[in-house]
Design a protein around this motif. Structure first.
Motif, PDB file in Angstrom:
ATOM      1  N   LYS A  88       0.858  -1.176   0.000  1.00  0.00           N
ATOM      2  CA  LYS A  88       0.000   0.000   0.000  1.00  0.00           C
ATOM      3  C   LYS A  88       0.898   1.231   0.000  1.00  0.00           C
ATOM      4  O   LYS A  88       1.972   1.221   0.603  1.00  0.00           O
ATOM      5  N   PRO A  89       0.476   2.312  -0.652  1.00  0.00           N
ATOM      6  CA  PRO A  89       1.311   3.510  -0.717  1.00  0.00           C
ATOM      7  C   PRO A  89       1.725   4.042   0.657  1.00  0.00           C
ATOM      8  O   PRO A  89       2.833   4.541   0.820  1.00  0.00           O
ATOM      9  N   VAL A  90       0.844   3.921   1.649  1.00  0.00           N
ATOM     10  CA  VAL A  90       1.161   4.403   2.993  1.00  0.00           C
ATOM     11  C   VAL A  90       2.347   3.634   3.558  1.00  0.00           C
ATOM     12  O   VAL A  90       3.269   4.226   4.140  1.00  0.00           O
ATOM     13  N   GLU A  91       2.352   2.320   3.376  1.00  0.00           N
ATOM     14  CA  GLU A  91       3.447   1.493   3.886  1.00  0.00           C
ATOM     15  C   GLU A  91       4.759   1.839   3.193  1.00  0.00           C
ATOM     16  O   GLU A  91       5.820   1.898   3.835  1.00  0.00           O
ATOM     17  N   VAL A  92       4.702   2.072   1.893  1.00  0.00           N
ATOM     18  CA  VAL A  92       5.909   2.412   1.143  1.00  0.00           C
ATOM     19  C   VAL A  92       6.462   3.750   1.635  1.00  0.00           C
ATOM     20  O   VAL A  92       7.662   3.885   1.882  1.00  0.00           O
ATOM     21  N   ARG A  93       5.591   4.748   1.784  1.00  0.00           N
ATOM     22  CA  ARG A  93       6.026   6.072   2.231  1.00  0.00           C
ATOM     23  C   ARG A  93       6.661   5.995   3.621  1.00  0.00           C
ATOM     24  O   ARG A  93       7.732   6.560   3.863  1.00  0.00           O
ATOM     25  N   ARG A  94       6.041   5.264   4.523  1.00  0.00           N
ATOM     26  CA  ARG A  94       6.595   5.112   5.871  1.00  0.00           C
ATOM     27  C   ARG A  94       7.928   4.371   5.825  1.00  0.00           C
ATOM     28  O   ARG A  94       8.865   4.700   6.557  1.00  0.00           O
ATOM     29  N   SER A  95       8.010   3.360   4.971  1.00  0.00           N
ATOM     30  CA  SER A  95       9.269   2.612   4.827  1.00  0.00           C
ATOM     31  C   SER A  95      10.395   3.517   4.345  1.00  0.00           C
ATOM     32  O   SER A  95      11.527   3.428   4.823  1.00  0.00           O
ATOM     33  N   LEU A  96      10.083   4.395   3.399  1.00  0.00           N
ATOM     34  CA  LEU A  96      11.090   5.319   2.890  1.00  0.00           C
ATOM     35  C   LEU A  96      11.576   6.268   3.984  1.00  0.00           C
ATOM     36  O   LEU A  96      12.767   6.588   4.051  1.00  0.00           O
ATOM     37  N   LEU A  97      10.666   6.712   4.844  1.00  0.00           N
ATOM     38  CA  LEU A  97      11.056   7.596   5.946  1.00  0.00           C
ATOM     39  C   LEU A  97      12.005   6.883   6.906  1.00  0.00           C
ATOM     40  O   LEU A  97      13.027   7.436   7.320  1.00  0.00           O
ATOM     41  N   ILE A  98      11.655   5.659   7.251  1.00  0.00           N
ATOM     42  CA  ILE A  98      12.488   4.885   8.181  1.00  0.00           C
ATOM     43  C   ILE A  98      13.850   4.595   7.555  1.00  0.00           C
ATOM     44  O   ILE A  98      14.892   4.696   8.213  1.00  0.00           O
TER      45      ILE A  98
END
Length: 170
Positions: free
Chosen positions: A15-25
């Motif tokens: 999901k886009p939300v998971e990808v965005r959060r992964s990129l932040l981490i």
């Protein structure tokens, strides 16, 4: 760290939300400062800090969105069923001077019968659309019944001479 990289690589399945959060981490793990990450991904510093903090507490589960489920339904299942039941009853059989329900007439009837204190026409439409499969056959059967009834009433009101003239016996 490898799990985060895997999440990003499988972005097509995430999901886009998971990808965005992964990129932040991942950016944080590469020792980037919050203001740098903020400029890179156009996300507020506060949100980045919360995401990192939550990841440190919960691990990989923190990447998944935690949706609240939305607004609770305004009307109970019982009220919805009673509106659907009312829509299936021919109006003239319960004392109304018309043969078919309109959304506004159904709204008025539901409020008159105290099924609901107030309801919009649009909500009536949504309730009926959700139940369409359950009463579509009933409406078709009812329409066929009306056609037979109208034909019988018409035939009963014309005289024998008119029937002969229509049949071409004149």
């Amino acid at each position: 760290m490898k799990k985060i990289a895997c999440c990003i690589l499988l972005a097509g399945e995430q999901k886009p939300v998971e990808v965005r959060r992964s990129l932040l981490i991942l950016a944080s793990a590469r020792k980037m400062k919050v203001p740098e990450i903020s400029r890179m991904y156009h996300i507020s510093g506060e949100h980045i800090r919360k995401t990192i903090h939550r990841f440190n507490q919960e691990g990989m589960d923190s990447l998944k969105p935690n949706y609240g489920g939305g607004r609770p339904p305004t009307f109970t299942e019982e009220q919805r069923e009673r509106i659907i039941d009312l829509a299936q009853i021919p109006p003239h059989t319960i004392g109304y001077p018309f043969r078919h329900w309109s959304l506004s007439k159904l709204k008025e009837a539901a409020e008159e019968r105290k099924i609901v204190s107030s309801i919009s026409i649009e909500t009536i439409r949504v309730i009926l659309d959700e139940a369409q499969d359950t009463f579509e056959a009933t409406w078709q059967e009812y329409a066929a019944e009306l056609d037979k009834l109208d034909k019988n009433v018409y035939e009963a009101t014309i005289t024998k001479a008119e029937q002969d003239r229509i049949a071409g016996k004149w």
